[in-house]
Write an enzyme that holds these catalytic residues in place. Structure first.
Site, PDB file in Angstrom:
ATOM      1  CG  HIS A   1      -2.873  -0.739  -2.951  1.00  0.00           C
ATOM      2  ND1 HIS A   1      -3.171   0.556  -2.615  1.00  0.00           N
ATOM      3  CD2 HIS A   1      -3.080  -1.485  -1.823  1.00  0.00           C
ATOM      4  CE1 HIS A   1      -3.545   0.606  -1.343  1.00  0.00           C
ATOM      5  NE2 HIS A   1      -3.493  -0.611  -0.843  1.00  0.00           N
TER       6      HIS A   1
ATOM      7  CG  ASN B   1      -2.734   4.014   1.683  1.00  0.00           C
ATOM      8  OD1 ASN B   1      -3.600   4.204   2.523  1.00  0.00           O
ATOM      9  ND2 ASN B   1      -2.480   2.814   1.198  1.00  0.00           N
TER      10      ASN B   1
ATOM     11  CB  SER C   1      -0.918   0.007   1.225  1.00  0.00           C
ATOM     12  OG  SER C   1      -0.151  -0.059   2.417  1.00  0.00           O
TER      13      SER C   1
ATOM     14  CD  GLU D   1      -3.707   3.362  -5.256  1.00  0.00           C
ATOM     15  OE1 GLU D   1      -3.827   4.595  -5.179  1.00  0.00           O
ATOM     16  OE2 GLU D   1      -3.074   2.680  -4.424  1.00  0.00           O
TER      17      GLU D   1
END
Length: 506
Positions: free
Chosen positions: A146, A196, A125, A158
């Site tokens: 991800h 993130n 992540s 992602e």
């Protein structure tokens, strides 16, 4: 599909049987792939299969899947006892601990077991894909993929290339993502990727607001959930994710950005982890969860007992963000007069002047004869059940009496710069604009990622467009002036939009 065999039916290895690994294994099996699940922790794979079986049983019960379909999915899932049993898999997805060295070591092992065309995908992540692939004989077959928790339900993935990643592999992973029912976005191999990274202020600003005692955790959560429109408040979300996991990602982004203080872990976060209060999984985090306990609900301000009509309500002719709030009150039978002498975005309730927060404290604005109450942002004043405000007790009670007629509660906040929702949204917009500036990711992909990956009510850049880049810049400037910290520095893309009068979405 290039040299990479990622079509339906090709065998998939999943390494790591935690919540993410189990979810990815289930998703792969539901998509028609035979799956081999491996974890070095004894019993982890057995536990994962039990969770998958229970999840599929719920799907059958709710009519989303028939019993034969459930049996077919479970038949595609196999536990293997050693890494050499993964030989023959054409795709390996790593979902182990979020640390660089264990991931590198695993991929070195997999390179010796899997065929030369096998794809090595990491579900990291926040860690650099280039760093994970470093030292491998064929780093071009390593890609970031991800998923979001739970992988079977969250629509976003992602796709992140490292410096050496084969571009044909990126295209193949996008195609596979689509085949698995996902919306995939190209994310930069930069700290935190898109989601993130952009989401950092949601936690960071809330922790700072809590430390500054703007309100209790449940009040901050309620405002961001009900007024801001976010799916969960920040403290509810940290408890759900796990304070340890959230801290690990924060530390990873902090280190990868060269110890930029904007991303520094907060002492509250660190202390919770030191105390073992990780959230739901340990029964206690910001809130207690034992014996069916639920987080408390923040109470609103008690409205003044006088009838709202006792204090006449008027609004500025330039209502701005308050236009829909005034319309809502008028529709509820509250008489609202127009007053050209009032500053823009101001309400007058008798002698009380209520103004939108602009990032300054109420104390600073009152020194110049400013308002007696500051109102926080709401995603949609026409529907919000609650708003935050700061002011003295009597003024807030009078505001609560007026807004009660429109079905709106008032949450009392301490006099903190930017209040809660406005401050959080402007910082999120600034962070998204920073990702846009330095990575070249499209505004549409950033906003899609945040809506699908975190269930934000609006993409941060779309929210900046709705508020206006000039307002977002003004709030950030006031925060910077108030705290004297570079964490509120404006993104170049945001500053450019402000000066040009442009929007991020045409």
């Amino acid at each position: 599909m290039s040299a990479y065999r990622l079509e339906r039916g090709t065998p998939v290895a999943v390494i790591g049987a935690g919540s993410m690994g189990a979810g990815i294994a289930q998703l792969a099996a539901q998509s028609g792939h035979p799956v081999r699940l491996f974890d070095r922790q004894p019993g982890a794979c057995d536990g994962a299969l039990k969770r998958i079986d229970a999840d599929l049983a719920v799907a059958v019960q709710r009519g989303r899947l028939d019993a034969a379909g459930r049996d077919a999915v479970m038949a595609r899932l196999a536990i293997v006892e050693g890494i050499h049993a993964l030989e023959g898999c054409t795709l390996a997805v790593e979902a182990i601990v979020e640390q660089l060295e264990p991931k590198r070591a695993l991929f070195r092992e997999l390179e010796g077991v899997l065929g030369p065309e096998a794809v090595l995908a990491t579900n990291t992540s926040s860690i650099s894909i280039t760093a994970i692939a470093q030292g491998l004989a064929r780093p071009e077959r390593v890609v970031g993929w991800h998923f979001f928790n739970p992988p079977t339900r969250m629509k976003l993935v992602e796709v992140i290339p490292g410096v050496e990643t084969d571009r044909a592999l990126v295209a193949a992973v996008h195609a596979l993502s689509k085949a698995w029912g996902k919306t995939s976005v190209d994310a930069p191999n930069a700290p935190g990727f898109i989601v993130n990274r952009v989401a950092r202020p949601y936690y960071a600003e809330s922790l700072r607001l809590l430390a500054e005692r703007v309100a209790a955790p449940e009040a901050i959560d309620r405002l961001l959930r009900e007024a801001g429109g976010f799916a969960l408040g920040p403290f509810e979300l940290i408890d759900l994710i796990g304070a340890d996991v959230n801290l690990s990602v924060t530390e990873s982004v902090f280190a990868a950005t060269g110890w930029d203080t904007r991303y520094a872990p907060h002492v509250i976060q660190q202390e919770l982890v030191r105390a073992g209060r990780f959230g739901r999984k340990t029964g206690r985090g910001f809130y207690a969860y034992g014996d069916g306990a639920r987080p408390p609900r923040a109470a609103g301000v008690r409205p003044a007992e006088d009838e709202p009509g006792a204090a006449p309500l008027s609004s500025a002719t330039q209502r701005g963000l308050l236009e829909s709030l005034v319309a809502r009150l008028s529709g509820a039978g509250v008489a609202v007069a127009s007053d050209a002498s009032l500053h823009a975005e101001t309400l007058a309730i008798g002698r009380d002047h209520v103004a939108m927060t602009d990032g300054r404290t109420l104390a600073e604005r009152r020194r110049g004869g400013g308002p007696s109450v500051l109102l926080d942002l709401a995603c949609d004043y026409s529907t919000t059940p609650v708003v935050g405000a700061t002011g003295d007790r009597d003024s807030l009670a009078r505001l609560a009496a007026v807004l009660k007629a429109g079905g709106i509660e008032v949450i009392a906040l301490d006099d903190v710069a930017g209040l809660v929702v406005m401050r959080t949204v402007c910082c999120l917009a600034n962070e998204a604009a920073d990702v846009l500036t330095w990575s070249g990711v499209r505004a549409a992909d950033i906003d899609t990622s945040m809506k699908l990956g975190t269930a934000y009510p609006l993409g941060p850049l779309a929210w900046a467009d709705a508020l206006g880049a000039d307002r977002v810049c003004r709030v950030l400037e006031h925060l910077h002036h108030h705290y004297g910290e570079t964490r509120y520095r404006r993104s170049p893309a945001l500053t450019r939009a402000h000066h040009r009068g442009e929007k991020f979405h045409g």
